[in-house]
Every structure is written in structure tokens, then in C-alpha cells.
Design an enzyme around this catalytic site. Structure first.
Site, PDB file in Angstrom:
ATOM      1  N   ARG A 188     -13.552   4.335  -0.443  1.00 58.91           N
ATOM      2  CA  ARG A 188     -13.571   3.475  -1.315  1.00 58.91           C
ATOM      3  C   ARG A 188     -13.350   2.131  -0.710  1.00 58.91           C
ATOM      4  O   ARG A 188     -12.569   1.837   0.456  1.00 58.91           O
ATOM      5  CB  ARG A 188     -12.564   3.551  -2.409  1.00 58.91           C
ATOM      6  N   GLU A 247       5.597  -5.693   9.007  1.00 60.54           N
ATOM      7  CA  GLU A 247       5.118  -6.968   8.155  1.00 60.54           C
ATOM      8  C   GLU A 247       6.221  -7.738   7.853  1.00 60.54           C
ATOM      9  O   GLU A 247       5.799  -8.792   7.358  1.00 60.54           O
ATOM     10  CB  GLU A 247       3.901  -6.495   7.456  1.00 60.54           C
ATOM     11  N   ASN A 288       0.975  -1.140   0.181  1.00 59.90           N
ATOM     12  CA  ASN A 288       0.026  -0.037  -0.070  1.00 59.90           C
ATOM     13  C   ASN A 288       0.784   1.290  -0.031  1.00 59.90           C
ATOM     14  O   ASN A 288       0.521   2.216  -0.520  1.00 59.90           O
ATOM     15  CB  ASN A 288      -0.846  -0.033   1.220  1.00 59.90           C
ATOM     16  N   GLY A 312      -4.068   4.538   6.568  1.00 56.69           N
ATOM     17  CA  GLY A 312      -2.842   4.820   7.191  1.00 56.69           C
ATOM     18  C   GLY A 312      -1.491   4.770   6.290  1.00 56.69           C
ATOM     19  O   GLY A 312      -0.504   5.663   6.412  1.00 56.69           O
ATOM     20  N   ASP A 313      -1.694   3.644   5.539  1.00 58.37           N
ATOM     21  CA  ASP A 313      -0.512   3.592   4.527  1.00 58.37           C
ATOM     22  C   ASP A 313      -0.426   4.389   3.650  1.00 58.37           C
ATOM     23  O   ASP A 313       0.404   4.791   3.030  1.00 58.37           O
ATOM     24  CB  ASP A 313      -0.718   1.911   4.043  1.00 58.37           C
ATOM     25  N   THR A 367      -0.844   9.596  13.317  1.00 57.49           N
ATOM     26  CA  THR A 367      -2.220   9.801  13.018  1.00 57.49           C
ATOM     27  C   THR A 367      -3.425   9.519  13.975  1.00 57.49           C
ATOM     28  O   THR A 367      -3.263   8.704  14.913  1.00 57.49           O
ATOM     29  CB  THR A 367      -2.378   8.795  11.785  1.00 57.49           C
ATOM     30  N   GLY A 388     -11.558  -1.407  -0.686  1.00 61.69           N
ATOM     31  CA  GLY A 388     -10.235  -1.812  -1.188  1.00 61.69           C
ATOM     32  C   GLY A 388      -9.018  -1.446  -0.507  1.00 61.69           C
ATOM     33  O   GLY A 388      -9.166  -0.718   0.411  1.00 61.69           O
TER      34      GLY A 388
END
Length: 288
Positions: free
Chosen positions: A270, A136, A42, A236-237, A205, A272
Site C-alpha cells: 500500500r 526521532e 506508525n 518496520g514500524d 528485521t 502511505g
């Protein structure tokens, strides 16, 4: 300049639910969609859509070749994505009608990135480039150490949060991204406020309440752009990728954060993840 992102690559399966399930409850979804995702992915896509040159460092299994192709379509350099003997990471995401989500993650290839592919990528990096890491994948501390030695600017998105992993890389960081919960957890673990961590810039954030920036000139708050969220996954990404792209293009921090705030706001309208991150043209046309 360029952004070098040691980042995750996930296959995101998103289930839309009438409500979040209770323990023991069986619940039928109202929709199911499969997207390209992962925090690292992302961020890479967001930065590329914000007009930065982005090199992604990561790994997929034999089942993940389509994810590499998709990243390339979005303008990300994929030469440093290794193929390993693990399944590509999987995320199962449940989203309710208010846009809140629960994520179950199988890390797979994301934690099997070979050190050799990181070193190969870093051999092409230039002094002043940005190196972005998050939790991750494996190799965060190795990458941060190497990046600092090479004169790169090191940014770290401290999610999924692990206090020990954050503390291990703090000495190497120029920019730290946290959400409000992570900031509170880190303060509890270190006994230090964001402005006392020894990191030049810390951005926290706050979701619908905007963001706080703690920098060389002190603290500054940025309001969120008011929208009705549909799906907060990846917001956030998107914010992180846009901030780094702005900085990489020479924008002042405040300008980079303002643009990133607009990108995140449009993103949450959105369904996704990486596939629906807005580009700069969409932000120009965005009228909340």
C-alpha cells in the site's frame, strides 16, 4: 496491560517518482500525497490496530492538531501529546516504482517534548506495562531510566540509528529492534553480537528476508511473507507495533513475530504510512 509510546508525530509528504534523482537532477513526481506519519505514530497506530491499549507521548505545533485528531480516530490515547512552540515535524518521502524510498526529516516538535508530559504519563503507567522509545524524539534515556525504575518493560526501536544513543539505553532494555544495517553498525560500535548485548530479546528485521530473533532460548529465523512491494515506508514500524501488541496481549514471542510479519507484508503493498496500517481483520482476510 498497556503500551506507552514516547514517539514522533510527523506530517509525511510522499512523492512518487519514476526513479530516484541523481545529484543536480530536477525530476517531476507522478503523484503527491500527504499522510499522518512518524516512526512513533506508525508504531502507536499499528499497536492500536493490533488491539492493544496505546498511550502516545509526544508533541506537535499549532499546525499539527489534525494529526492528534487522526491518532484519536485510530484508537490511540492522545492525552499526553503536548502543544509546543515549534512546527510539527515534517518528512519528505520519495518513493520509486520498486517501492524503495528516501526520507528527509525536519524534527520540529518531536525534539521539544516537555519532560513534564512524560512524567505525567508515567504517573499512570502500571508495573508490567510496555514503554516504547525510538530515536526521532528527545528524552529517550530519561524515559528508559524512569521506565526501568517503575518496573515497566522497555522496548527500543533503534532508528534513526545513533550508536551512542543506543549504548546509553542498552542497560534499561528488555527488547531491542534493529534492522540489518543497524545491527551491523551496533556490532561495530560495541564489539558485541546481538545475543551478547545483555538485552533479553533482540529482533533484527531483514526486509524481504524476514527477521531474526535472539532470545533466552537462542536464535530463531522467521521467513518473510512473499509479496510485491509498492512502498516500504513504515513497514518496520508496523512490525514493531504488532510485535509489542502481541506481547502485551500475552502471546508468545514467536506468535507475535509471525503476526507482525504478516502485517508488515500487507503494509508494503500500500502507498502511505500510518493511515494504511492494517488491522487484525484485514490480516485475517490477507491471502498473499
Amino acid at each position: 496491560m498497556a503500551i506507552w509510546n514516547l514517539g514522533s508525530i510527523n506530517v509525511d509528504t510522499v512523492f512518487s517518482l519514476p526513479h530516484m534523482p541523481s545529484p543536480g537532477e530536477t525530476l517531476s513526481s507522478t503523484a503527491r500525497n500527504v499522510f499522518l506519519g512518524g516512526k512513533g505514530t506508525n508504531m502507536s497506530v499499528a499497536a492500536a490496530r493490533a488491539a492493544a491499549i496505546v498511550h502516545h507521548i509526544g508533541a506537535v505545533g499549532d499546525d499539527g492538531e489534525w494529526t492528534v485528531d487522526r491518532l484519536m480516530e485510530y484508537g490511540v490515547d492522545t492525552r499526553f501529546i503536548a502543544r509546543v512552540d515549534e512546527d510539527t515535524a515534517q518528512a519528505m518521502i520519495m518513493v520509486d516504482p520498486k517501492g524503495e524510498n528516501i526520507v528527509i526529516l525536519h524534527p520540529g516538535a518531536n525534539v521539544a517534548i516537555p519532560q513534564a508530559i512524560l512524567q505525567e504519563a508515567m504517573a499512570e503507567a502500571q508495573t508490567g506495562d510496555w514503554l516504547l522509545i525510538q530515536n526521532e524524539t528527545n528524552l529517550q534515556r530519561t524515559a528508559a531510566t524512569l521506565g526501568k525504575q517503575m518496573g515497566l518493560q522497555v522496548a527500543y526501536a533503534a532508528a534513526p540509528f545513533d550508536a551512542d544513543r543506543v549504548k546509553a539505553v542498552l542497560p534499561y532494555l528488555n527488547l531491542l529492534f534493529l534492522n540489518a544495517v543497524e545491527a551491523a553498525q551496533l556490532e561495530q560500535a560495541t564489539g558485541k553480537r546481538p545475543q551478547d548485548l545483555g538485552v533479553r530479546d533482540v529482533i533484527i528485521t531483514l526486509g524481504g528476508d524476514g527477521a531474526d530473533w535472539f532470545g533466552p532460548e537462542g536464535h530463531r529465523h522467521f521467513d518473510a511473507v512473499p509479496v510485491t512491494p509498492i512502498d516500504t515506508t513504515g513497514a518496520g514500524d508496523t512490525f514493531t507495533g504488532y510485535v509489542l501488541a502481541g506481547l502485551d496481549r500475552g502471546h508468545p514471542m514467536a506468535q507475535a513475530i509471525n503476526l507482525a510479519t504478516r502485517a508488515a507484508a500487507l503494509m508494503v503493498t500500500r502507498h502511505g504510512t500510518a493511515d494504511v496500517i492494517p488491522d487484525l481483520k484485514e490480516l485475517e482476510d490477507f491471502r498473499p
